[in-house]
Design a protein around this motif. Structure first.
Motif, PDB file in Angstrom:
ATOM      1  N   ALA A  17     -35.723 -10.146 -37.018  1.00 39.39           N
ATOM      2  CA  ALA A  17     -37.222 -10.403 -37.163  1.00 39.39           C
ATOM      3  C   ALA A  17     -37.172  -9.724 -38.508  1.00 39.39           C
ATOM      4  O   ALA A  17     -38.138 -10.327 -39.529  1.00 39.39           O
ATOM      5  N   MET A  18     -36.142  -8.959 -39.119  1.00 37.88           N
ATOM      6  CA  MET A  18     -36.649  -7.663 -40.635  1.00 37.88           C
ATOM      7  C   MET A  18     -36.137  -9.707 -41.428  1.00 37.88           C
ATOM      8  O   MET A  18     -37.065  -9.402 -42.296  1.00 37.88           O
ATOM      9  N   LEU A  19     -35.158 -10.498 -41.464  1.00 32.92           N
ATOM     10  CA  LEU A  19     -34.587 -11.191 -42.486  1.00 32.92           C
ATOM     11  C   LEU A  19     -35.440 -12.392 -41.980  1.00 32.92           C
ATOM     12  O   LEU A  19     -35.307 -13.048 -43.332  1.00 32.92           O
ATOM     13  N   SER A  20     -35.836 -12.384 -41.018  1.00 30.78           N
ATOM     14  CA  SER A  20     -36.990 -14.070 -41.322  1.00 30.78           C
ATOM     15  C   SER A  20     -37.779 -13.451 -41.843  1.00 30.78           C
ATOM     16  O   SER A  20     -38.110 -14.516 -42.615  1.00 30.78           O
ATOM     17  N   ASN A  21     -38.790 -12.020 -42.046  1.00 26.39           N
ATOM     18  CA  ASN A  21     -39.396 -11.716 -42.725  1.00 26.39           C
ATOM     19  C   ASN A  21     -39.400 -12.132 -44.077  1.00 26.39           C
ATOM     20  O   ASN A  21     -40.401 -12.440 -45.049  1.00 26.39           O
ATOM     21  N   MET A  22     -38.622 -11.423 -43.846  1.00 25.99           N
ATOM     22  CA  MET A  22     -38.009 -11.336 -45.760  1.00 25.99           C
ATOM     23  C   MET A  22     -37.987 -12.933 -46.536  1.00 25.99           C
ATOM     24  O   MET A  22     -37.967 -13.500 -47.048  1.00 25.99           O
ATOM     25  N   ALA A  23     -37.524 -13.713 -45.766  1.00 22.18           N
ATOM     26  CA  ALA A  23     -36.587 -14.966 -45.535  1.00 22.18           C
ATOM     27  C   ALA A  23     -38.276 -15.570 -46.302  1.00 22.18           C
ATOM     28  O   ALA A  23     -38.273 -16.953 -47.468  1.00 22.18           O
ATOM     29  N   CYS A  24     -38.989 -15.928 -45.474  1.00 20.95           N
ATOM     30  CA  CYS A  24     -40.692 -16.540 -45.450  1.00 20.95           C
ATOM     31  C   CYS A  24     -41.209 -15.933 -46.643  1.00 20.95           C
ATOM     32  O   CYS A  24     -41.228 -16.234 -47.367  1.00 20.95           O
ATOM     33  N   SER A  25     -40.337 -14.279 -46.766  1.00 21.77           N
ATOM     34  CA  SER A  25     -41.399 -13.955 -48.264  1.00 21.77           C
ATOM     35  C   SER A  25     -40.767 -14.375 -49.376  1.00 21.77           C
ATOM     36  O   SER A  25     -41.613 -14.489 -50.631  1.00 21.77           O
ATOM     37  N   LEU A  26     -39.761 -14.782 -49.356  1.00 23.33           N
ATOM     38  CA  LEU A  26     -38.928 -15.120 -50.889  1.00 23.33           C
ATOM     39  C   LEU A  26     -38.957 -16.801 -50.739  1.00 23.33           C
ATOM     40  O   LEU A  26     -39.628 -16.899 -51.970  1.00 23.33           O
ATOM     41  N   ILE A  27     -39.237 -17.210 -49.742  1.00 21.78           N
ATOM     42  CA  ILE A  27     -39.963 -18.853 -49.683  1.00 21.78           C
ATOM     43  C   ILE A  27     -41.017 -18.723 -50.027  1.00 21.78           C
ATOM     44  O   ILE A  27     -41.252 -19.708 -51.423  1.00 21.78           O
ATOM     45  N   LYS A  28     -42.129 -17.617 -49.788  1.00 23.50           N
ATOM     46  CA  LYS A  28     -43.507 -18.571 -50.302  1.00 23.50           C
ATOM     47  C   LYS A  28     -43.323 -17.693 -52.251  1.00 23.50           C
ATOM     48  O   LYS A  28     -44.139 -18.086 -52.613  1.00 23.50           O
ATOM     49  N   HIS A  29     -42.767 -16.759 -52.399  1.00 24.83           N
ATOM     50  CA  HIS A  29     -42.731 -15.611 -53.647  1.00 24.83           C
ATOM     51  C   HIS A  29     -42.091 -15.776 -54.787  1.00 24.83           C
ATOM     52  O   HIS A  29     -42.326 -15.536 -55.836  1.00 24.83           O
TER      53      HIS A  29
END
Length: 162
Positions: free
Chosen positions: A19-31
């Motif tokens: 879950a943490m890696l998924s959230n971090m990956a989404c943040s990286l893609i967005k920002h």
């Protein structure tokens, strides 16, 4: 024994880590750039780079595979629409880790992780004028010569009129 257990567990359970890696990956893609610890950034790099490679092939199956990892429709859309177009010719190495020092509270190593093609500071080539320092007299440029000639002709015309 730890045979063939190569990835960092980050001191978390499997569900928390995914879950943490998924959230971090989404943040990286967005920002396009996030600040985190070095250990998490290395784990994120191993997690997100195969997803970015998968996004080069825009098929229904690849979208489903990426969505099953990210669980964020907006991030998947941005990955396939914008990022995959920009990294289409790149053979790999889509992320960069830049260390920024230690965190004040617990002295953990901190870093930026960013998408390589979206870094504005590194993409712009800085044009710097090389200054030459010498003890000799300064060279007279063409503009200075023209300026001197025009002032001399103006002064001559004033003396001719008087």
């Amino acid at each position: 024994m730890r045979h063939n257990k190569k990835f960092n567990h980050l001191g978390r359970t499997a569900s928390h880590r995914s879950a943490m890696l998924s959230n971090m990956a989404c943040s990286l893609i967005k920002h396009k750039r996030i600040t985190t610890t070095v250990a998490k950034a290395k784990a994120l790099k191993m997690f997100v780079e195969p997803l970015i490679t998968k996004s080069k092939d825009d098929t229904t199956n690849s979208r489903r595979v990426v969505f099953s990892n990210l669980q964020d429709k907006l991030a998947v859309t941005e990955l396939f629409k914008e990022i995959s177009v920009k990294i289409a010719d790149r053979p790999g190495g889509y992320t960069r880790i830049i260390k920024i020092g230690n965190r004040l509270g617990d002295n953990a190593e901190m870093c930026f992780i960013e998408l390589v093609d979206y870094d504005d500071n590194m993409a712009k080539e800085k044009v710097t004028k090389k200054s030459i320092r010498t003890r000799r007299s300064k060279k007279v440029t063409d503009e200075a010569v023209l300026e001197i000639e025009t002032t001399q002709t103006v002064e001559e015309s004033k003396t001719d009129v008087d």
